[in-house]
Design a protein around this motif. Structure first.
Motif, PDB file in Angstrom:
ATOM      1  N   THR A 166       1.036  -1.179   0.041  1.00 51.08           N
ATOM      2  CA  THR A 166      -0.266   0.089  -0.032  1.00 51.08           C
ATOM      3  C   THR A 166       0.871   1.129  -0.134  1.00 51.08           C
ATOM      4  OG1 THR A 166      -0.048   0.079   2.179  1.00 51.08           O
ATOM      5  CG2 THR A 166      -2.041  -1.073   1.181  1.00 51.08           C
ATOM      6  N   THR A 167       2.007   1.187   0.612  1.00 51.49           N
ATOM      7  CA  THR A 167       2.919   2.323   0.898  1.00 51.49           C
ATOM      8  C   THR A 167       3.210   2.613  -0.753  1.00 51.49           C
ATOM      9  OG1 THR A 167       3.756   1.411   2.803  1.00 51.49           O
ATOM     10  CG2 THR A 167       4.853   3.365   1.817  1.00 51.49           C
ATOM     11  N   VAL A 168       3.803   1.482  -1.501  1.00 51.84           N
ATOM     12  CA  VAL A 168       4.242   1.619  -2.902  1.00 51.84           C
ATOM     13  C   VAL A 168       2.958   2.321  -3.607  1.00 51.84           C
ATOM     14  CG1 VAL A 168       4.907   0.632  -4.881  1.00 51.84           C
ATOM     15  CG2 VAL A 168       5.854  -0.445  -2.743  1.00 51.84           C
ATOM     16  N   ILE A 169       1.716   1.661  -3.571  1.00 56.15           N
ATOM     17  CA  ILE A 169       0.651   2.395  -4.284  1.00 56.15           C
ATOM     18  C   ILE A 169       0.625   3.621  -4.208  1.00 56.15           C
ATOM     19  CG2 ILE A 169      -1.833   2.298  -4.623  1.00 56.15           C
ATOM     20  CD1 ILE A 169      -1.791  -0.609  -4.146  1.00 56.15           C
ATOM     21  N   SER A 170       0.875   4.014  -2.736  1.00 53.47           N
ATOM     22  CA  SER A 170       0.697   5.567  -2.354  1.00 53.47           C
ATOM     23  C   SER A 170       1.679   6.098  -3.168  1.00 53.47           C
ATOM     24  CB  SER A 170       0.974   5.713  -0.880  1.00 53.47           C
ATOM     25  OG  SER A 170      -0.155   6.085  -0.167  1.00 53.47           O
ATOM     26  N   GLY A 171       2.754   5.765  -3.248  1.00 52.79           N
ATOM     27  CA  GLY A 171       3.626   6.538  -4.097  1.00 52.79           C
ATOM     28  C   GLY A 171       3.520   6.540  -5.467  1.00 52.79           C
ATOM     29  N   ILE A 172       2.820   5.511  -5.980  1.00 54.06           N
ATOM     30  CA  ILE A 172       2.510   5.435  -7.389  1.00 54.06           C
ATOM     31  C   ILE A 172       1.574   6.486  -7.713  1.00 54.06           C
ATOM     32  CG2 ILE A 172       1.635   4.301  -9.302  1.00 54.06           C
ATOM     33  CD1 ILE A 172       2.738   1.644  -8.230  1.00 54.06           C
ATOM     34  N   GLU A 173       0.591   6.539  -6.960  1.00 50.28           N
ATOM     35  CA  GLU A 173      -0.873   7.476  -7.056  1.00 50.28           C
ATOM     36  C   GLU A 173      -0.150   8.864  -7.064  1.00 50.28           C
ATOM     37  OE1 GLU A 173      -4.092   8.095  -6.685  1.00 50.28           O
ATOM     38  OE2 GLU A 173      -4.665   6.205  -7.417  1.00 50.28           O
ATOM     39  N   SER A 174       0.745   9.132  -5.970  1.00 48.21           N
ATOM     40  CA  SER A 174       1.100  10.633  -5.888  1.00 48.21           C
ATOM     41  C   SER A 174       1.735  11.176  -6.998  1.00 48.21           C
ATOM     42  CB  SER A 174       2.077  10.718  -4.524  1.00 48.21           C
ATOM     43  OG  SER A 174       3.119  11.548  -4.750  1.00 48.21           O
ATOM     44  N   TYR A 175       2.546  10.317  -7.605  1.00 46.01           N
ATOM     45  CA  TYR A 175       3.411  10.890  -8.853  1.00 46.01           C
ATOM     46  C   TYR A 175       2.602  10.774 -10.244  1.00 46.01           C
ATOM     47  CZ  TYR A 175       6.871  11.613 -12.179  1.00 46.01           C
ATOM     48  OH  TYR A 175       7.663  12.460 -13.174  1.00 46.01           O
ATOM     49  N   ALA A 176       1.729   9.757 -10.170  1.00 44.40           N
ATOM     50  CA  ALA A 176       1.049   9.610 -11.493  1.00 44.40           C
ATOM     51  C   ALA A 176       0.023  10.594 -11.455  1.00 44.40           C
ATOM     52  CB  ALA A 176       0.227   8.120 -11.215  1.00 44.40           C
ATOM     53  N   ASN A 177      -0.792  10.915 -10.444  1.00 52.17           N
ATOM     54  CA  ASN A 177      -1.873  11.891 -10.553  1.00 52.17           C
ATOM     55  C   ASN A 177      -0.884  13.213 -10.768  1.00 52.17           C
ATOM     56  OD1 ASN A 177      -3.682   9.942  -9.821  1.00 52.17           O
ATOM     57  ND2 ASN A 177      -3.988  10.771  -7.723  1.00 52.17           N
ATOM     58  N   SER A 178       0.154  13.502 -10.101  1.00 54.67           N
ATOM     59  CA  SER A 178       0.650  14.754 -10.449  1.00 54.67           C
ATOM     60  C   SER A 178       1.070  14.953 -11.796  1.00 54.67           C
ATOM     61  CB  SER A 178       1.970  14.963  -9.511  1.00 54.67           C
ATOM     62  OG  SER A 178       3.096  14.356 -10.319  1.00 54.67           O
ATOM     63  N   TYR A 200     -15.202  -9.312  -5.903  1.00 50.94           N
ATOM     64  CA  TYR A 200     -16.401  -9.204  -6.632  1.00 50.94           C
ATOM     65  C   TYR A 200     -16.599  -8.782  -7.882  1.00 50.94           C
ATOM     66  CZ  TYR A 200     -21.538  -9.298  -7.337  1.00 50.94           C
ATOM     67  OH  TYR A 200     -22.725  -9.612  -7.833  1.00 50.94           O
ATOM     68  N   ALA A 201     -15.974  -7.642  -7.875  1.00 47.27           N
ATOM     69  CA  ALA A 201     -16.008  -6.851  -9.207  1.00 47.27           C
ATOM     70  C   ALA A 201     -15.355  -7.921 -10.315  1.00 47.27           C
ATOM     71  CB  ALA A 201     -15.156  -5.288  -8.962  1.00 47.27           C
ATOM     72  N   ASN A 202     -13.924  -8.265  -9.962  1.00 43.75           N
ATOM     73  CA  ASN A 202     -13.403  -9.293 -11.039  1.00 43.75           C
ATOM     74  C   ASN A 202     -14.263 -10.456 -11.467  1.00 43.75           C
ATOM     75  OD1 ASN A 202     -11.337  -7.500 -11.054  1.00 43.75           O
ATOM     76  ND2 ASN A 202      -9.936  -8.882 -10.029  1.00 43.75           N
ATOM     77  N   SER A 203     -14.919 -10.852 -10.441  1.00 43.10           N
ATOM     78  CA  SER A 203     -15.687 -11.859 -10.670  1.00 43.10           C
ATOM     79  C   SER A 203     -17.079 -11.577 -11.754  1.00 43.10           C
ATOM     80  CB  SER A 203     -16.369 -12.809  -9.407  1.00 43.10           C
ATOM     81  OG  SER A 203     -17.556 -11.763  -9.066  1.00 43.10           O
ATOM     82  N   GLN A 204     -17.276 -10.467 -11.658  1.00 43.86           N
ATOM     83  CA  GLN A 204     -18.315 -10.195 -12.667  1.00 43.86           C
ATOM     84  C   GLN A 204     -17.591  -9.341 -13.883  1.00 43.86           C
ATOM     85  OE1 GLN A 204     -21.249 -10.833 -11.946  1.00 43.86           O
ATOM     86  NE2 GLN A 204     -20.578 -11.789 -10.412  1.00 43.86           N
ATOM     87  N   GLY A 205     -16.403  -9.383 -14.203  1.00 39.95           N
ATOM     88  CA  GLY A 205     -15.791  -8.923 -15.393  1.00 39.95           C
ATOM     89  C   GLY A 205     -15.582  -7.359 -15.178  1.00 39.95           C
ATOM     90  N   TYR A 206     -15.639  -6.765 -14.016  1.00 41.54           N
ATOM     91  CA  TYR A 206     -15.123  -5.580 -13.903  1.00 41.54           C
ATOM     92  C   TYR A 206     -13.858  -5.140 -13.442  1.00 41.54           C
ATOM     93  CZ  TYR A 206     -19.936  -3.987 -14.530  1.00 41.54           C
ATOM     94  OH  TYR A 206     -21.428  -3.751 -15.077  1.00 41.54           O
ATOM     95  N   ASN A 207     -13.089  -4.119 -13.543  1.00 45.36           N
ATOM     96  CA  ASN A 207     -11.945  -3.632 -13.227  1.00 45.36           C
ATOM     97  C   ASN A 207     -12.300  -2.567 -12.274  1.00 45.36           C
ATOM     98  OD1 ASN A 207      -9.974  -5.046 -14.170  1.00 45.36           O
ATOM     99  ND2 ASN A 207     -10.297  -4.094 -16.264  1.00 45.36           N
ATOM    100  N   VAL A 208     -11.212  -2.303 -11.230  1.00 50.60           N
ATOM    101  CA  VAL A 208     -11.002  -1.295 -10.200  1.00 50.60           C
ATOM    102  C   VAL A 208     -10.011  -0.356 -10.454  1.00 50.60           C
ATOM    103  CG1 VAL A 208     -10.784  -0.918  -7.897  1.00 50.60           C
ATOM    104  CG2 VAL A 208     -12.116  -3.082  -8.647  1.00 50.60           C
ATOM    105  N   ILE A 209     -10.517   1.249 -10.403  1.00 50.12           N
ATOM    106  CA  ILE A 209      -9.566   2.167 -10.547  1.00 50.12           C
ATOM    107  C   ILE A 209      -9.620   2.869  -9.282  1.00 50.12           C
ATOM    108  CG2 ILE A 209     -11.196   3.738 -11.557  1.00 50.12           C
ATOM    109  CD1 ILE A 209      -9.064   4.427 -13.481  1.00 50.12           C
ATOM    110  N   VAL A 210      -8.400   3.128  -8.767  1.00 51.42           N
ATOM    111  CA  VAL A 210      -8.424   3.529  -7.219  1.00 51.42           C
ATOM    112  C   VAL A 210      -7.967   5.161  -7.268  1.00 51.42           C
ATOM    113  CG1 VAL A 210      -7.274   3.227  -4.894  1.00 51.42           C
ATOM    114  CG2 VAL A 210      -7.872   1.180  -6.225  1.00 51.42           C
ATOM    115  N   GLY A 211      -8.670   5.734  -6.574  1.00 46.47           N
ATOM    116  CA  GLY A 211      -8.315   7.175  -6.406  1.00 46.47           C
ATOM    117  C   GLY A 211      -8.319   7.490  -4.801  1.00 46.47           C
ATOM    118  N   LEU A 212      -7.131   8.178  -4.439  1.00 42.14           N
ATOM    119  CA  LEU A 212      -7.078   8.389  -3.006  1.00 42.14           C
ATOM    120  C   LEU A 212      -7.328   9.969  -2.671  1.00 42.14           C
ATOM    121  CD1 LEU A 212      -3.698   6.743  -2.434  1.00 42.14           C
ATOM    122  CD2 LEU A 212      -5.926   5.828  -2.331  1.00 42.14           C
ATOM    123  N   SER A 213      -7.904  10.259  -1.891  1.00 44.10           N
ATOM    124  CA  SER A 213      -8.335  11.667  -1.372  1.00 44.10           C
ATOM    125  C   SER A 213      -7.346  12.245  -0.498  1.00 44.10           C
ATOM    126  CB  SER A 213      -9.775  11.569  -1.174  1.00 44.10           C
ATOM    127  OG  SER A 213      -9.829  11.134   0.149  1.00 44.10           O
TER     128      SER A 213
END
Lengths: 351, 351
Positions: A79-91, B88-101
DNA sequence: TTGTACGCGTTATCAA
DNA sequence: TTGATAACGCGTACAA
């Protein structure tokens, strides 16, 4: 409130101009008259118009999204890695789509497959354990061959044409052991995994190197290599037994380097059971700075893997490659991220 | 190895047939002759043809991907939820895109905005704290008005037209407090957040209800509401001070219900500092069963929020709504997921 | 049995 | 200054 999503076409119809006029007006093209521009813009704002990403992706043959495939998400390092990825990617205006392999080869292949069909521009991934043991990497080389770049981090495959981001486990382990010795330890014990686990092997190597460099003989009683399917929390009791046995047959140990958090905590617990005090009788350093270390009792000194940095660099490498015009440039890089020791209360302060 | 990605067009040209013939052949249409079909299929397999997701999305006006927006990802509860969503999403053929606030209102708005423009079919989200305290939900109602459904979990906004998945915090808190009382506690203390944090308020309510139902007067000295921007690990020291002060002005407390793991651990630490023993002098129950609870010293009894189930149900609700033909059906559901107490060593065993 | 035409929403190019 | 057209890749109704 407009229930219908606004498109260029709808705006054009409403305003009785052509679609291309609307498009140009909104992009502030100087081809369009001031009046028309203002009219269109006002209307677009009113209708809350936003260009449709999908249409843009189709047109530009770029999705501006990164696919991240990791073995597990309920895991501090990832999750820490994802955090770093998100941070740069979004920017950089990129989105991140996450796929979980659950350490399974098949799920990894499926994930790669579904996302590779236009959903993403490139991958950042850490390989599933099953893939590692199967040594079957055709899905990876195939996606690379299809022109979709991959950046691998942490669990990396050596001969694969892609950028890599790793931590130098040998050096990191050396640092930890040296820190213990500098802190006054005479007999440093190692708690590691069996050698077939990559990181365990490398960290063991670092342990040995540190001792050798200081001219210290390696006492095999000081080394404990645990059989441990997954460093999860479920087999904690079994771990505990093994570690207790290890410590009781090497009573002289006054410092422990453990290759992960769980091992370190287990060691601390075992030591405490034997009436030893931490850090007075035994100092401990763990690996991977997660929540556990921070909140251990006492708080655990650890080698931080710097997941955030790993993520950031991975994203940077990938985006750079994506935005490189000349696809010819195949000079793949391997970036070694620095680790640092986070000093807490299981080691003596150095003067 | 074909470096060029295969498209219908390319295959058609290569085979000297029309694009639609290829398309039909690949979808096994009976309109196409057996021979042609086989020829096309063989060629497609050779070239490793996969339909382009983006083109399909554009055509179908569906992306088959879910947008998940959460405040933080380095957090056990949220990752557990994501796990459930993915599963669940994958089992239904959906992907997941994650955004952090990152708990920020602005980042939440931006995330919603970028993803809403065609990238996703619907959202699953837990609202940022800042949004909660600002009480500004226009971005949420706007995306709903645009026809993009939202499923909210955990941190939920009451009067918003969408499905919701929650834990009954009041009941869960009651359970915890009752457990403490049943375990022999005479003075149960509460460590919670300020009331504008939804879950804090509800769990406080549960605490009060439990006491009232047992005819116990609520002593305001037993209640501590912490100001705390994010329940992260960085402001731990500050937290510690506040909790120590709280405990020292209410010496009679012999049981603590804390609304999250961190608060519980902080309380344990503070109590220990004051020379109190756990569970002998003070019993403790936390909320959210994460790694910390499991590996606390002693292991912490907690109320498990069942994040995986929350994620699964959220995904289910969203996908069901997405695949509902009639958009008229606006009977929004609120699903309450059950909690259970995980007994560990900070409470006495019940006979 | 196969091919043509159209539309999804956008932009770039060229024509008016 | 504005508009028409083509193209991105796909599937499908309709024509041949």
């Amino acid at each position: 409130m407009p229930k219908q999503k606004a498109t260029l076409k709808i705006i054009a119809k409403e305003l009785d101009v052509s679609v291309s006029t609307v498009s140009k007006a909104l992009r502030d093209s100087k081809e369009i008259g001031k009046e028309t521009k203002e009219k269109v813009k006002a209307f677009a704002k009113l209708y809350n118009y936003r260009p449709n990403n999908i249409a843009l992706s189709l047109k530009n043959r770029k999705t501006k999204t990164l696919g991240v495939i990791i073995p597990e998400i309920v895991h501090h390092f990832f999750t820490t890695v994802i955090s770093g990825i998100e941070s740069y990617a979004n920017s950089q205006g990129y989105n991140v789509i996450v796929g979980l392999s659950n350490e399974s080869f098949n799920k990894e292949v499926i994930n790669l497959d579904t996302l590779a069909n236009g959903s993403i521009d490139g991958f950042i991934m850490s390989v599933a354990k099953e893939t590692l043991s199967k040594k079957d990497f055709h899905h990876l080389s195939e996606t690379i061959d299809q022109g979709i770049p991959i950046v691998m981090f942490d669990r990396v495959i050596d001969d694969l044409g892609c950028d890599k981001v790793i931590v130098d486990d040998v050096v990191a382990a050396e640092k930890a052991v040296n820190r213990l010795i500098d802190g006054g330890c005479k007999s440093v014990g190692l708690i590691s995994t069996k050698d077939y686990v990559n990181v365990g092997r490398l960290r063991t190597k670092g342990y040995e190197k540190a001792l050798k460099d200081k001219g210290i003989h390696i006492n095999e009683k000081h080394v404990c290599k645990l059989e441990d399917k997954s460093v999860s929390l479920d087999n904690f009791d079994y771990l505990e037994l093994q570690v207790e046995e290890f410590l009781s047959t090497a009573e002289d140990i006054d410092g422990i380097f453990a290759v992960n958090e769980i091992y370190a905590l287990t060691a601390m617990k075992a030591a405490r059971k034997m009436g030893k005090n931490i850090p007075d009788d035994i100092q401990v350093i763990g690996f991977t700075d997660g929540v556990l270390s921070k909140h251990a009792h006492p708080p655990l000194t650890t080698v931080d893997q710097n997941g955030f940095e790993i993520g950031k660099i991975s994203a940077k490498l990938l985006i750079e490659r994506l935005e490189l015009e000349s696809e010819e440039e195949e000079n793949y890089k391997t970036v070694v991220v620095d680790t640092k020791i986070i000093e807490r209360e299981t080691t003596f302060k150095l003067k």
